[in-house]
Design an enzyme around this catalytic site. Structure first.
Site, mmCIF file in Angstrom:
data_model
loop_
_atom_site.group_PDB
_atom_site.id
_atom_site.type_symbol
_atom_site.label_atom_id
_atom_site.label_comp_id
_atom_site.label_asym_id
_atom_site.label_seq_id
_atom_site.Cartn_x
_atom_site.Cartn_y
_atom_site.Cartn_z
ATOM 1 N N SER A 262 -21.706 -18.687 45.077
ATOM 2 C CA SER A 262 -23.045 -19.033 45.563
ATOM 3 C C SER A 262 -24.080 -17.937 45.338
ATOM 4 C CB SER A 262 -22.977 -19.380 47.054
ATOM 5 O OG SER A 262 -22.170 -20.513 47.262
ATOM 6 N N GLY A 263 -23.738 -16.933 44.532
ATOM 7 C CA GLY A 263 -24.752 -15.957 44.159
ATOM 8 C C GLY A 263 -24.492 -14.527 44.568
ATOM 9 N N LYS A 264 -23.335 -14.253 45.169
ATOM 10 C CA LYS A 264 -23.093 -12.890 45.655
ATOM 11 C C LYS A 264 -22.971 -11.885 44.506
ATOM 12 C CE LYS A 264 -19.562 -12.523 48.421
ATOM 13 N NZ LYS A 264 -18.471 -11.910 47.654
ATOM 14 N N ASP A 277 -18.198 -7.596 47.010
ATOM 15 C CA ASP A 277 -17.405 -8.574 47.760
ATOM 16 C C ASP A 277 -17.090 -8.201 49.204
ATOM 17 O OD1 ASP A 277 -15.992 -11.058 47.839
ATOM 18 O OD2 ASP A 277 -14.109 -9.982 47.576
#
Length: 602
Positions: A262-264, A277
């Protein structure tokens, strides 16, 4: 010196004299006992201790010799294939071992779980070598540090650990405690795949799997153990990136929490990289400081291309240590993945075997991965291994929401942000978990998959952590995925503007519009940023489409989350924040209607 004679008599049959001397040097009875018990259970033909750079090279060779990895044309590049049914985190096969029932947590009675997994691990390494890796989660000589030992019969798993974590044999000297991870690929019988997490003994057992999310212990398996530790001890162990963003007044460090896919990772590439992360966060002298427990990246590769992801693209194409997993190996010894801008090959080998372009099947799995060291990234921050960590001034909670949430909002306060943004996250599911893609699911702090304890207890610790801080980070909600019909309302590059606006809020250089759900940007500020950063004209129509508040949708979401937290008996402060948000939304609906543009609130 304390020596477990029974252990050494047994281990002498499996371990070289050189390795025995290494164990003796440690003088750590816990290490000796752990190795002995695991060897007796799994019955390997030999044991190899991974403690040095020389040992890392041995593991690289073994990964090739056993064909768990295949060499590629580019120097340092290898490819690994997992079982076709072992391509993602196995939620249904992963259990927290406890006699208590915990909402949202897949539990199994401890005694039953231990018995089951030990029976599966019995003789599981017969005819194979057992590898023992000694690691540090977090920088060495640091208050953040946690020691861990990974045992596995898979060179690929140990190779991955060696890239992702700090090898740290010397710090095990003396009777120090550590996190324990036992993995065997077993027969790769997916029906007997089990991941058992024993919080009582700080031990994780994993069998009949090689997908890294299920087998590389220090990754998401350790996260369950460290979350439980953090809540007991009053700090935070989070599924968050750590990034330094440049502002007019210097570098400002943010943490960023996004569900997988989702874009991390792409957000991490927008600034100075410390972590993509995971984050350990502690209160030190009234300030939130964070470190990366890892020194590598295990990232989703699908969609990575030279235009949108130039830094990662460069890392994946230059000579360097890279493990590709579940992508396509081409006939000429290179790799291809879906979304790459390399020429699509006619044929190759992937995790299912032979592949050709006329089969009308994807060349790579949507959850295909790359494993690389942090030092390969040219945007690596100089503080990535700082034992004191970095000061966190902003926290981002991002989701994949196609319908409701605006691109960026700032919370009124720490507790408001924790509860109404972080703890209220709902996001479209991606392929990083086994299940249906694009289903919306409740995923507070993007951490629910890894939650080992009651969610209310976890949130209570978060709120108490906030109260300890003299300097409180600003909290932001991000959504890169808002759509109008089937069309995304933003390009991939637009996230640079939302990030820059958040940095300016940290620096206090832009004002905000008060709304019932939080603080939102002025159109004029965004227009300026779009022009300065992207050389793009940002129209008032763009702003209204992206930032008009669908208050009826926000109210529905609030009601869902409030009901849920009441049902699980969440802390009173959580309920209070949600009820206050509900009251604000209802007042604005009464006054302005169900849809309202921030332009009407100036």
């Amino acid at each position: 010196m304390y020596i477990m004679r029974s252990s050494f008599n047994f281990l002498n049959l499996l371990v070289s004299d050189k390795m025995i001397k290494k164990i003796e040097i440690l003088n750590n009875s816990y290490v000796e006992e752990f190795i002995e018990k695991t060897a007796e259970l799994c019955n390997p033909s030999s044991i190899y201790l991974v403690t040095s750079e020389e040992d890392k090279e041995y593991i690289r060779r073994k990964a090739i010799e056993t064909k768990e990895e295949l060499p590629l044309k580019t120097l340092g590049h290898t490819i690994h294939f997992d079982h076709p049914l072992d391509q993602a985190r196995a939620r249904d096969d992963t259990f927290i071992l406890t006699d208590d029932k915990i909402p949202f947590v897949n539990t199994k009675k401890r005694e039953d779980g231990i018995r089951e997994v030990l029976s599966l691990l019995k003789d599981s390494m017969k005819g194979r070598e057992m590898y023992v890796g000694f690691y540090s989660l977090g920088p060495k000589n640091s208050i953040f540090q946690h020691l861990a030992i990974q045992i596995s019969d898979s060179p690929y798993v140990i190779h991955s650990e060696n890239i992702l974590y700090r090898l740290d044999f010397d710090d095990f000297k003396g009777n120090k405690q550590f996190l324990k991870f036992v993995h065997s690929k077993g027969e790769l019988d997916i029906k007997k795949r089990r991941i058992m997490i024993d919080l009582k003994e700080d031990t994780v057992y994993s069998v009949n799997t090689t997908y890294a999310g299920n087998s590389v212990g220090l990754k998401k398996l350790a996260l369950r153990l460290t979350i439980a530790k953090a809540v007991k001890e009053g700090w935070l162990s989070e599924h968050m990136a750590i990034i330094g963003f440049e502002g007019d007044k210097g570098t400002h460090y943010f943490t960023a929490s996004f569900p997988s896919g989702s874009g991390k990772t792409s957000t991490s590439m927008m600034g100075k990289l410390i972590s993509d992360d995971l984050a350990f966060i502690r209160e030190i002298n009234g300030v939130a400081r964070a470190v990366n427990p890892e020194i590598g990246v295990f990232g989703i590769i699908q969609g990575i291309n030279s235009k949108d992801d130039p830094i990662i693209w460069e890392v994946l194409h230059k000579p360097n240590e890279v493990i590709f997993s579940n992508v396509l190996m081409t006939e000429d010894g290179y790799v291809y993945w879906e979304g790459s801008d390399d020429k699509r090959p006619e044929r190759g080998i992937n995790y299912e075997g032979f592949w050709s372009n006329d089969m009308n099947k994807p060349a790579s799995h949507p959850n295909a991965r790359f494993t690389v060291p942090l030092t390969a990234f040219k945007n690596l921050d100089e503080n990535y291994d700082n034992p004191d960590g970095v000061e966190i001034e902003g926290i981002i909670f991002g989701v994949r929401d196609y319908d409701t949430l605006i691109p960026v909002v700032e919370a009124f306060s720490c507790s408001h942000g924790i509860v109404t943004i972080g703890a209220s996250m709902e996001s479209a599911r991606t392929s990083a978990v086994i299940g249906k893609g694009d289903e919306y699911e409740f995923n507070p702090m993007a951490i629910l998959d890894f939650m080992p304890i009651h969610l209310g207890e976890y949130l209570g610790n978060y709120l108490e952590f906030c109260k300890k801080l003299k300097k409180v980070p600003r909290i932001f909600g991000f959504n890169y995925f808002l759509k109008e019909g089937n069309r995304f309302l933003n390009s991939k590059e637009d996230k640079r503007v939302w990030i820059k606006w958040a940095v300016k809020r940290v620096e206090g250089s832009v004002d905000v519009i008060y709304t019932p759900i939080g603080l939102v940007p002025y159109y004029e500020d965004l227009k300026t940023l779009f022009r300065e950063m992207l050389n793009k004209e940002y129209t008032i129509e763009d702003y209204e489409k992206q930032f008009t508040l669908k208050l009826d949708k926000y109210l529905e979401k609030n009601e869902r989350i409030l009901k849920l937290y009441k049902e699980i008996l969440a802390p009173k402060e959580v309920i209070a924040e949600l009820e206050q948000q509900k009251e604000r939304i209802l007042k604005y609906i009464d006054k302005y209607g169900k849809r309202i543009s921030p332009l009407d609130l100036r």
